[in-house]
Design a protein around this motif. Structure first.
Motif, mmCIF file in Angstrom:
data_model
loop_
_atom_site.group_PDB
_atom_site.id
_atom_site.type_symbol
_atom_site.label_atom_id
_atom_site.label_comp_id
_atom_site.label_asym_id
_atom_site.label_seq_id
_atom_site.Cartn_x
_atom_site.Cartn_y
_atom_site.Cartn_z
ATOM 1 N N ALA A 123 0.827 -1.212 0.000
ATOM 2 C CA ALA A 123 0.000 0.000 0.000
ATOM 3 C C ALA A 123 0.860 1.260 0.000
ATOM 4 O O ALA A 123 0.431 2.322 -0.477
ATOM 5 C CB ALA A 123 -0.935 0.006 1.208
ATOM 6 N N ALA A 124 2.084 1.156 0.544
ATOM 7 C CA ALA A 124 3.027 2.285 0.565
ATOM 8 C C ALA A 124 4.087 2.133 -0.520
ATOM 9 O O ALA A 124 5.165 2.725 -0.434
ATOM 10 C CB ALA A 124 3.693 2.379 1.932
ATOM 11 N N LEU A 125 3.757 1.340 -1.551
ATOM 12 C CA LEU A 125 4.706 1.059 -2.641
ATOM 13 C C LEU A 125 6.039 0.541 -2.094
ATOM 14 O O LEU A 125 7.108 0.828 -2.611
ATOM 15 C CB LEU A 125 4.921 2.293 -3.523
ATOM 16 C CG LEU A 125 3.678 2.833 -4.237
ATOM 17 C CD1 LEU A 125 4.027 4.037 -5.094
ATOM 18 C CD2 LEU A 125 3.001 1.760 -5.086
ATOM 19 N N ASN A 126 5.937 -0.230 -0.999
ATOM 20 C CA ASN A 126 7.090 -0.891 -0.378
ATOM 21 C C ASN A 126 8.187 0.081 0.050
ATOM 22 O O ASN A 126 9.381 -0.240 0.019
ATOM 23 C CB ASN A 126 7.649 -1.976 -1.318
ATOM 24 C CG ASN A 126 6.608 -3.039 -1.621
ATOM 25 O OD1 ASN A 126 5.874 -3.483 -0.742
ATOM 26 N ND2 ASN A 126 6.505 -3.436 -2.880
ATOM 27 N N GLY B 219 3.061 -7.142 -4.169
ATOM 28 C CA GLY B 219 2.150 -6.433 -5.061
ATOM 29 C C GLY B 219 2.741 -6.309 -6.447
ATOM 30 O O GLY B 219 3.869 -6.726 -6.701
ATOM 31 N N ASP B 220 1.997 -5.692 -7.358
ATOM 32 C CA ASP B 220 2.483 -5.586 -8.739
ATOM 33 C C ASP B 220 2.746 -4.144 -9.168
ATOM 34 O O ASP B 220 2.890 -3.852 -10.339
ATOM 35 C CB ASP B 220 1.496 -6.259 -9.706
ATOM 36 C CG ASP B 220 0.091 -5.687 -9.598
ATOM 37 O OD1 ASP B 220 -0.084 -4.641 -8.934
ATOM 38 O OD2 ASP B 220 -0.836 -6.279 -10.182
ATOM 39 N N ARG B 221 2.828 -3.244 -8.174
ATOM 40 C CA ARG B 221 3.026 -1.827 -8.527
ATOM 41 C C ARG B 221 4.449 -1.334 -8.300
ATOM 42 O O ARG B 221 4.895 -0.410 -8.984
ATOM 43 C CB ARG B 221 2.056 -0.952 -7.723
ATOM 44 C CG ARG B 221 0.602 -1.167 -8.120
ATOM 45 C CD ARG B 221 -0.346 -0.468 -7.154
ATOM 46 N NE ARG B 221 -0.150 0.973 -7.143
ATOM 47 C CZ ARG B 221 -0.373 1.751 -6.076
ATOM 48 N NH1 ARG B 221 -0.798 1.217 -4.936
ATOM 49 N NH2 ARG B 221 -0.189 3.040 -6.137
ATOM 50 N N ALA B 222 5.143 -1.931 -7.325
ATOM 51 C CA ALA B 222 6.456 -1.385 -6.973
ATOM 52 C C ALA B 222 7.401 -2.456 -6.461
ATOM 53 O O ALA B 222 6.990 -3.367 -5.748
ATOM 54 C CB ALA B 222 6.301 -0.302 -5.902
ATOM 55 N N PHE B 223 8.678 -2.295 -6.828
ATOM 56 C CA PHE B 223 9.737 -2.990 -6.105
ATOM 57 C C PHE B 223 9.930 -2.234 -4.790
ATOM 58 O O PHE B 223 9.706 -2.749 -3.715
ATOM 59 C CB PHE B 223 11.022 -3.027 -6.931
ATOM 60 C CG PHE B 223 12.247 -3.420 -6.124
ATOM 61 C CD1 PHE B 223 12.281 -4.629 -5.442
ATOM 62 C CD2 PHE B 223 13.337 -2.565 -6.022
ATOM 63 C CE1 PHE B 223 13.393 -4.980 -4.671
ATOM 64 C CE2 PHE B 223 14.450 -2.912 -5.278
ATOM 65 C CZ PHE B 223 14.480 -4.124 -4.602
#
Length: 349
Positions: free
Chosen positions: A27-30, A62-66
């Protein structure tokens, strides 16, 4: 009512010959915090002495951010409160970056999604960096009054030509193909093949470089190649003023870069360029130490707090930098950011 414990912010698991480290704040883009850095550092240290681990694979949930970077809003509040935890975060993060750089076994970072700031520090120093069609790489720190740290002054200085200088000053974003072209990524593997990659790395039946070579795919068209001559021409200068003067006399692309840099913190631009030019001939440890000196000094100045306020807290996108012009950021001011901090220098075991 039963209390469900929060999921750990970093997941580690052993599978076959591989240690998998997953940043787990989707949720915090890791985004990284100090506790996450400490867990990763401990996991890497432990694996070095483990004969059953031959490869570390680091990725993001997730699939938005490393990893979209450090938790800068958290740092903003720590710094505003004058907390020593501000320095402690950078101290521990940079030691973790150095561990990645000197890690003796194979280290594979999966840059699947947003990879910025702290995510760059977790990947670019490692042996293998895998880009995908979802990769979005940037070091956008000059826009928040910071510098391309996490060893960025070391890594960006070693990219072909002056790509690193352009990335550092403008915060330009690169997709997967451009990351391969620039040497930021060592391989390009479509995201739907990552499960197979993980499986093969865990089995460990073939050398890591062979597994990666087998799955490596054409990255597609790069936009960076066409810009190389212009980047190397305009960004080769050793002062921000000279770079800006060169851009001001250029074509539409050059004028666009000039306009972007003009909105960034003048102090951050000068510090970033100084760091990159020193970083060319510095070891990773020397570069990180210089960066640590700069961020400790940044805590006592205006621009970081103003930049984070404008971009991420109030979100008015109108930072009022101080000093407001490049001319006001003289060599003596830049030099003052490179003194040993009151709390001492960054040290490595």
């Amino acid at each position: 009512m039963t209390h469900t414990p929060a999921e750990p912010e970093v997941l580690t698991r052993r599978e076959g010959r591989a240690l998998f480290i997953t940043l787990n704040r989707p949720a915090a883009l890791n985004a990284l915090n100090k506790a996450m850095c400490d867990i990763i550092q401990a996991a890497l240290y432990d694996s070095i002495g483990d004969a059953n681990v031959s490869v570390v694979v680091i990725d993001g949930a997730g699939d938005r951010a490393f990893c979209a970077g450090g938790d800068v809003v958290g740092l903003y509040h720590l710094g505003r409160a004058g907390s020593p935890d501000f320095e402690k975060f950078f101290y521990d993060e940079y030691r973790m970056n150095q561990t990645v750089a000197v890690y003796p076994d194979d280290y594979v970072a999966l840059l699947d999604g947003v990879t910025m700031g702290g995510g760059v520090g977790l990947s670019i120093h490692g042996r293998y960096r895998v880009a995908t069609e979802r990769t979005l790489f940037a070091m956008p720190e000059t826009g928040i009054g910071l510098i391309p740290d996490v060893g960025g002054t070391h890594a960006l200085a070693r990219l072909p030509g002056f790509i690193g200088t352009w990335l550092a000053l403008t915060g330009a974003r690169l997709k997967g193909a451009d990351c391969v072209y620039a040497g930021i990524a060592t391989h390009y593997i479509p995201s739907d093949r990552l499960p197979l990659l993980r499986e093969l790395l865990a089995k460990g039946e073939e050398p890591v470089d062979q597994i990666l070579a087998t799955l490596d795919a054409p990255a597609g068209e790069t936009t960076l190649e066409a810009l190389r001559d212009a980047i190397d021409y305009h960004f080769a200068h050793d002062s921000v003023e000279a770079i800006m003067e060169s851009l001001a006399g250029g074509d539409d692309w050059a004028l666009a870069q000039h306009a972007i840099i003009a909105k960034m913190s003048p102090t951050s631009c000068k510090l970033s360029l100084a760091g990159l030019r020193m970083g060319r001939h510095a070891s990773i440890e020397e570069a990180l130490q210089n960066e640590y000196r700069m961020v400790c000094a940044i805590k006592h100045q205006h621009d970081f707090f103003e930049g984070v306020r404008a971009q991420l807290v109030d979100k008015d996108k109108s930072p009022k930098w101080s000093p407001a012009t490049l001319a006001e950021v003289d060599d003596a001011l830049v030099e003052s950011y490179l003194r040993e901090p009151d709390g001492g220098d960054l040290r490595f075991d």
